[in-house]
Design an enzyme around this catalytic site. Sequence first.
Site, PDB file in Angstrom:
ATOM      1  N   TYR A  90      -4.529   5.564  -1.396  1.00  0.00           N
ATOM      2  CA  TYR A  90      -5.460   6.291  -0.544  1.00  0.00           C
ATOM      3  C   TYR A  90      -6.848   6.492  -1.143  1.00  0.00           C
ATOM      4  O   TYR A  90      -7.838   6.019  -0.602  1.00  0.00           O
ATOM      5  CB  TYR A  90      -4.861   7.661  -0.169  1.00  0.00           C
ATOM      6  CG  TYR A  90      -3.640   7.545   0.697  1.00  0.00           C
ATOM      7  CD1 TYR A  90      -3.724   7.088   2.013  1.00  0.00           C
ATOM      8  CD2 TYR A  90      -2.376   7.857   0.200  1.00  0.00           C
ATOM      9  CE1 TYR A  90      -2.600   6.954   2.804  1.00  0.00           C
ATOM     10  CE2 TYR A  90      -1.239   7.729   0.985  1.00  0.00           C
ATOM     11  CZ  TYR A  90      -1.360   7.269   2.285  1.00  0.00           C
ATOM     12  OH  TYR A  90      -0.247   7.123   3.057  1.00  0.00           O
ATOM     13  N   PRO A 103      -2.475   8.128  10.496  1.00  0.00           N
ATOM     14  CA  PRO A 103      -1.523   7.944  11.589  1.00  0.00           C
ATOM     15  C   PRO A 103      -1.707   9.033  12.640  1.00  0.00           C
ATOM     16  O   PRO A 103      -2.359  10.050  12.389  1.00  0.00           O
ATOM     17  CB  PRO A 103      -0.174   8.091  10.891  1.00  0.00           C
ATOM     18  CG  PRO A 103      -0.450   9.068   9.789  1.00  0.00           C
ATOM     19  CD  PRO A 103      -1.877   8.815   9.344  1.00  0.00           C
ATOM     20  N   HIS A 328      -3.641  11.078   5.764  1.00  0.00           N
ATOM     21  CA  HIS A 328      -2.288  10.795   5.304  1.00  0.00           C
ATOM     22  C   HIS A 328      -2.055  11.059   3.818  1.00  0.00           C
ATOM     23  O   HIS A 328      -0.915  11.046   3.358  1.00  0.00           O
ATOM     24  CB  HIS A 328      -2.018   9.310   5.592  1.00  0.00           C
ATOM     25  CG  HIS A 328      -0.589   8.945   5.763  1.00  0.00           C
ATOM     26  ND1 HIS A 328       0.456   9.829   5.598  1.00  0.00           N
ATOM     27  CD2 HIS A 328      -0.005   7.769   6.074  1.00  0.00           C
ATOM     28  CE1 HIS A 328       1.592   9.204   5.821  1.00  0.00           C
ATOM     29  NE2 HIS A 328       1.344   7.956   6.096  1.00  0.00           N
ATOM     30  N   SER A 544       7.270   1.020   9.372  1.00  0.00           N
ATOM     31  CA  SER A 544       7.836   2.315   8.984  1.00  0.00           C
ATOM     32  C   SER A 544       8.696   2.855  10.118  1.00  0.00           C
ATOM     33  O   SER A 544       8.316   2.779  11.283  1.00  0.00           O
ATOM     34  CB  SER A 544       6.721   3.315   8.670  1.00  0.00           C
ATOM     35  OG  SER A 544       7.255   4.530   8.222  1.00  0.00           O
TER      36      SER A 544
END
Length: 645
Positions: A90, A103, A328, A544
């Site tokens: 990240y 997301p 996230h 995922s």
Amino acid sequence: MPILEGQRPKGRRESYVLPKVPVPPLKETLDKYLTSIKHLVEEEQYQKTKAIVEKFGEPGGTGDLLQKKLLERSEKTYNWVYDYWLEDMYLNQRLALPVNSNPAMVFPKQNFRDRKDSLRFAAHLITGVLEYKERIDSRALPVDFARGQLAGTPLCMKQYYRLFNTYRRPGLKQDTLIIHQPGSLEQGHIIVACQNQFFVLDLVLKGKKLKEMDILTQLEKIVKMAENKEERQPPIGLLTSDGRTEWAQARDVLIKDSVNSESLAVIEACLCVVCLDGPSGMECGDTSRALLMLHGGGYEKMGANRWYDKPMQFVVGEDGVCGTVCEHSPFEGIVLVACTEYLMKFMTGSPSKMGRAISVSELPAPRRLLWKMSPKIEGLLKASAERLQRLVRDLDMDVHKFEAYGKEFIKKQKMSPDAYIQIALQLAFYRCNGRLVSTYESASIRRFHEGRVDNIRSATPEALAFVKAMTDEEASLSDSEKMKRLCDAINVQTNYTIAAITGLGIDNHLLGLREISRELSMEMPEIFTDKTYVASNQFILSTSQVPTTVEMFCCYGPVVPNGYGCCYNPQSEHLLFSVTSFHGSTETSSAVFIRALDEGLLEMRELCKKANKSHAAAAATGSNTVEPSRGSEVKPPGTPQKAGK
């Protein structure tokens, strides 16, 4: 073994010990790495990579040195991979947060009669958020336990404690994750976005916590204030939608003025952002609602009515389009699911309590955040708006409900639904492209202190053997042989999943070795500059499983320009897929991928049904020539078979 920070029990609910993430044996990781890439690269390239890996793993060589240093780091830290992983996944990434990183969770479509109805919903939602936050701060949340594979293990709860007290501040080269202490005084407010303006809604006034009627009154005031064109402020939220370096540069310009600096500080310290959207003007199907959550429809719609750096950002649209979009870096999808499911149940199960803590006459007007503009900042806003619009136009999304069967059918085959769906995704990609590619499937390692995720590499040699059997390349194979290959693929996928969730995956380990070499100022070992390693970390298929128990779904974008993002939600009688790609790539099409996925899932069902009939017929005649049942094929030796992850 350490006690998880912040989890000393108040009562008995969190009095447990979490182990450290293990450091896998070096040879085991290197062998797994070679197995994972052999069938994905040309033979000549594989032989080059094999020689590089073998040299790296020689006794007394570079790999041995780095492994020893990694073991030393593990001794001295609670979690040897956490900081490396957070930065690599990240904080070092420079792409814009919308689509590329954040997301979204899409709530069921709400049927609001008017704007006030939507504000009542927002006030009730905020009340639920405050109740959930109180449970977090008082450590009243029950401990999560693993489900699916190796069920029953207690899981690290630390991600919950970062839902509302963190903020991702942009940096020129690396972002910073700011963490506020729970219950800190500076966190006594939320930010409400309305018509691209930002307002401070204080949650405590005159020593009293606002009740739901107070919150509704304040939201109504905010809507009225936002309509005042004379007081309108520039859409500064657009800057947060830009690339991280671009936003960091713009932020440096902004904070030169004290007014802007103060406004930014207030946003960075808030509990969450609540975005009151106007009508989107779009149809409200699953795909359209998902797009509005991910990027707001661009600056012409709701894209400026956001602040993408804040981890928890709730959207309440006047036309009933609601959900949350999340930064996230502080937490994983399953923690987001737990929070949003709690809120959805609160919304439907807890009636609105419209009492007041403070009389209307005593409620001050919410504070509008002010921004001092300059020609430089105006130019930066225009550039950010244009880049967001390009991202909006480029995203190709398809939210699809596969209704022929769901996870109950898969469980009846004695197969893990997650492994089964992963094999179906490989089949779909192969049908579209004639090859398999490096695939990412997130694997939770919350069994360990501060555990986040590792990667399950789903594009296995066994998956390749199966998808070839299901396509024209090897159409002459019998159904029995195809079924055996499916069982083999699911068996390997299941075993890799167990390895990853127990801290024995390869991706975190290789990352740790690479970062240790940087810390030692070594010349980067060839294993990490090798063409194969670079390609193996370009996850063209990023997947995922995000299951929910209430009606909502998760979605996210691809992680590479020529890739797919695929989030799936297995339900009892259907499977929900959110597939994304980019129009700018000639190699991808979300609709084409969905059609291939549908086709493969139907073929896999028929294959299972034929195998069941053959097995039943063999049992009736006492024949020994039939394949063993799927249960014996897919069950890892010595491991209880569980359905799902």
